[in-house]
Design an enzyme around this catalytic site. Structure first.
Site, PDB file in Angstrom:
ATOM      1  N   PRO A 157      -1.111   5.058  14.120  1.00 30.67           N
ATOM      2  CA  PRO A 157      -0.940   4.201  12.930  1.00 30.67           C
ATOM      3  C   PRO A 157       0.498   3.708  12.832  1.00 30.67           C
ATOM      4  O   PRO A 157       1.293   4.195  12.036  1.00 30.67           O
ATOM      5  CB  PRO A 157      -1.319   5.137  11.776  1.00 30.67           C
ATOM      6  CG  PRO A 157      -0.967   6.500  12.269  1.00 30.67           C
ATOM      7  CD  PRO A 157      -1.230   6.486  13.757  1.00 30.67           C
ATOM      8  N   THR A 159       2.466   1.294  11.648  1.00 33.14           N
ATOM      9  CA  THR A 159       3.265   0.939  10.472  1.00 33.14           C
ATOM     10  C   THR A 159       3.454   2.113   9.517  1.00 33.14           C
ATOM     11  O   THR A 159       4.377   2.089   8.699  1.00 33.14           O
ATOM     12  CB  THR A 159       2.649  -0.247   9.714  1.00 33.14           C
ATOM     13  OG1 THR A 159       1.367   0.129   9.191  1.00 33.14           O
ATOM     14  CG2 THR A 159       2.479  -1.452  10.625  1.00 33.14           C
ATOM     15  N   ASP A 160       2.609   3.142   9.603  1.00 32.30           N
ATOM     16  CA  ASP A 160       2.849   4.344   8.803  1.00 32.30           C
ATOM     17  C   ASP A 160       4.209   4.951   9.137  1.00 32.30           C
ATOM     18  O   ASP A 160       4.896   5.489   8.268  1.00 32.30           O
ATOM     19  CB  ASP A 160       1.768   5.401   9.073  1.00 32.30           C
ATOM     20  CG  ASP A 160       0.486   5.131   8.305  1.00 32.30           C
ATOM     21  OD1 ASP A 160       0.492   4.232   7.447  1.00 32.30           O
ATOM     22  OD2 ASP A 160      -0.511   5.816   8.561  1.00 32.30           O
ATOM     23  N   PHE A 161       4.595   4.865  10.402  1.00 28.76           N
ATOM     24  CA  PHE A 161       5.800   5.540  10.859  1.00 28.76           C
ATOM     25  C   PHE A 161       7.025   4.629  10.862  1.00 28.76           C
ATOM     26  O   PHE A 161       8.147   5.112  10.986  1.00 28.76           O
ATOM     27  CB  PHE A 161       5.582   6.127  12.249  1.00 28.76           C
ATOM     28  CG  PHE A 161       4.568   7.244  12.244  1.00 28.76           C
ATOM     29  CD1 PHE A 161       4.925   8.521  11.852  1.00 28.76           C
ATOM     30  CD2 PHE A 161       3.250   7.012  12.586  1.00 28.76           C
ATOM     31  CE1 PHE A 161       4.000   9.551  11.823  1.00 28.76           C
ATOM     32  CE2 PHE A 161       2.310   8.032  12.560  1.00 28.76           C
ATOM     33  CZ  PHE A 161       2.684   9.307  12.175  1.00 28.76           C
ATOM     34  N   GLN A 191       3.212  -2.350   3.819  1.00 27.94           N
ATOM     35  CA  GLN A 191       3.505  -1.976   5.206  1.00 27.94           C
ATOM     36  C   GLN A 191       3.546  -3.194   6.125  1.00 27.94           C
ATOM     37  O   GLN A 191       4.400  -3.302   7.000  1.00 27.94           O
ATOM     38  CB  GLN A 191       2.453  -0.994   5.706  1.00 27.94           C
ATOM     39  CG  GLN A 191       2.577   0.402   5.162  1.00 27.94           C
ATOM     40  CD  GLN A 191       1.661   1.362   5.916  1.00 27.94           C
ATOM     41  OE1 GLN A 191       1.340   1.152   7.080  1.00 27.94           O
ATOM     42  NE2 GLN A 191       1.240   2.410   5.240  1.00 27.94           N
TER      43      GLN A 191
END
Length: 331
Positions: A157, A159-161, A191
């Protein structure tokens, strides 16, 4: 509240000394508690490495916000807190009774940040999901992969990071603003919008020329050859990138590719025109080489190169060990 995109930012702040409380539910577990790897290889929620990576140095509490008692405890936490973060789909915390207007009544100076895929407002705001979906919406999947194959997509994932870095900076900016003015604020972090910063050159190129960049595998817009090539053994690879004509001449000499120089493939423009043939010849040579020895030889010639390491090799890497990069901690 909730998964990676919100807690990841406060993990960074906790590392630097902030007191951070993580609110969880035993009825709806943090999603990454169900994601391997698990500490000791035992598949239990309390052993999920990603959860602990995201929430290290925090004080954890479980609350049932479906009960008046649980909501009262969260209200007490809001009154105490400087910052309230959440990464649910838009509207979820408001339906729980903890939208910005509600928390501001409890704590007028509160800073609240909501992180979701597309933002809290607009026609796409109801689009819920995880960072792999936001990466697709932002255009990353169209750029990752080879031209003649389906999109590869970013690993995990994405864009989570990446968005958590923007979240952390936004929180720090809001805290400074409050220190100067006494005002709290609400931060609406999308995001997809944050991720577009990592495509700035492509966005600018489109605005300037109308050109939409497509997937180009491991190739580079400036350096030729540039890619990941096989080395001797099963699934062994080396990444290298030739930045100058002098580096190319050195590479041709050690790889037995002098005939390419005699054919006029000396400068970057010529190499670009014959990139497929150059890559094929180079891969045939690297496939016969030991990766460790090849890495050292290329680097000694000033050619940027490094083996593609697996997890075990990362832990054995001399540079990372010299820097004390991996720090054992007690679970």
């Amino acid at each position: 509240f909730w998964v990676v995109a919100g807690p990841g930012a406060t993990r960074m702040l906790a590392d630097y000394g902030a007191t951070v409380g993580l609110v969880e539910s035993t009825r709806r577990l943090d999603m990454v508690r169900n994601v391997p790897p698990y500490i000791g290889g035992i598949m239990e929620p309390e052993r999920a490495a990603c959860h602990h990576t995201t929430n290290c140095n925090k004080r954890n509490i479980t609350l049932d916000l479906g009960t008046p008692e649980g909501r009262e405890v969260l209200k007490d936490l809001v009154r105490w807190a400087d910052v309230f973060t959440e990464s649910f789909a838009p509207g979820v915390v408001a339906r729980m009774g903890f939208g910005y207007e509600s928390v501001r009544q409890l704590n007028p100076g509160i800073i609240m940040i909501s992180s979701c895929l597309m933002g809290q407002t607009g026609p796409w705001s109801p689009y819920a999901g995880y960072g792999n979906l936001a990466a697709a919406v932002s255009g990353f999947h169209a750029l990752t992969g080879h031209p003649d194959m389906p999109p590869t997509g970013c690993f995990g994932p994405y864009t989570d990071f990446t968005s958590v870095r923007f979240n952390a900076l936004a929180i720090l900016g809001a805290l400074r603003h409050r220190a100067q003015t006494g005002e709290g604020q609400f931060i609406d972090m999308a995001q997809a919008e944050a991720a577009l910063h990592f495509l700035a050159p492509d966005c600018l190129a489109f605005l300037d020329t109308g050109e939409v960049r497509a997937a180009q595998g491991n190739r580079d817009a400036c350096d030729v050859p540039s890619g990941v090539y096989p080395t001797r053994g099963f699934d062994r690879w080396i990444a290298l990138s030739v930045e100058t004509d002098a580096q190319w001449q050195s590479l041709c000499e050690i790889a037995g590719l002098q005939d390419l120089l005699r054919k006029g493939v000396a400068d970057v423009r010529a190499r670009r025109r014959t990139e497929d043939a150059v890559d094929e010849r180079l891969a045939q040579w690297t496939a016969r080489q030991d990766g460790d020895a090849l890495e050292a030889r290329l680097q000694s010639l000033g050619i940027p190169a490094h083996r593609v390491l697996d997890t075990h090799e990362l832990f054995e890497d001399a540079q990372l060990n010299h820097r004390g990069h991996f720090i054992p901690v007690q679970h």
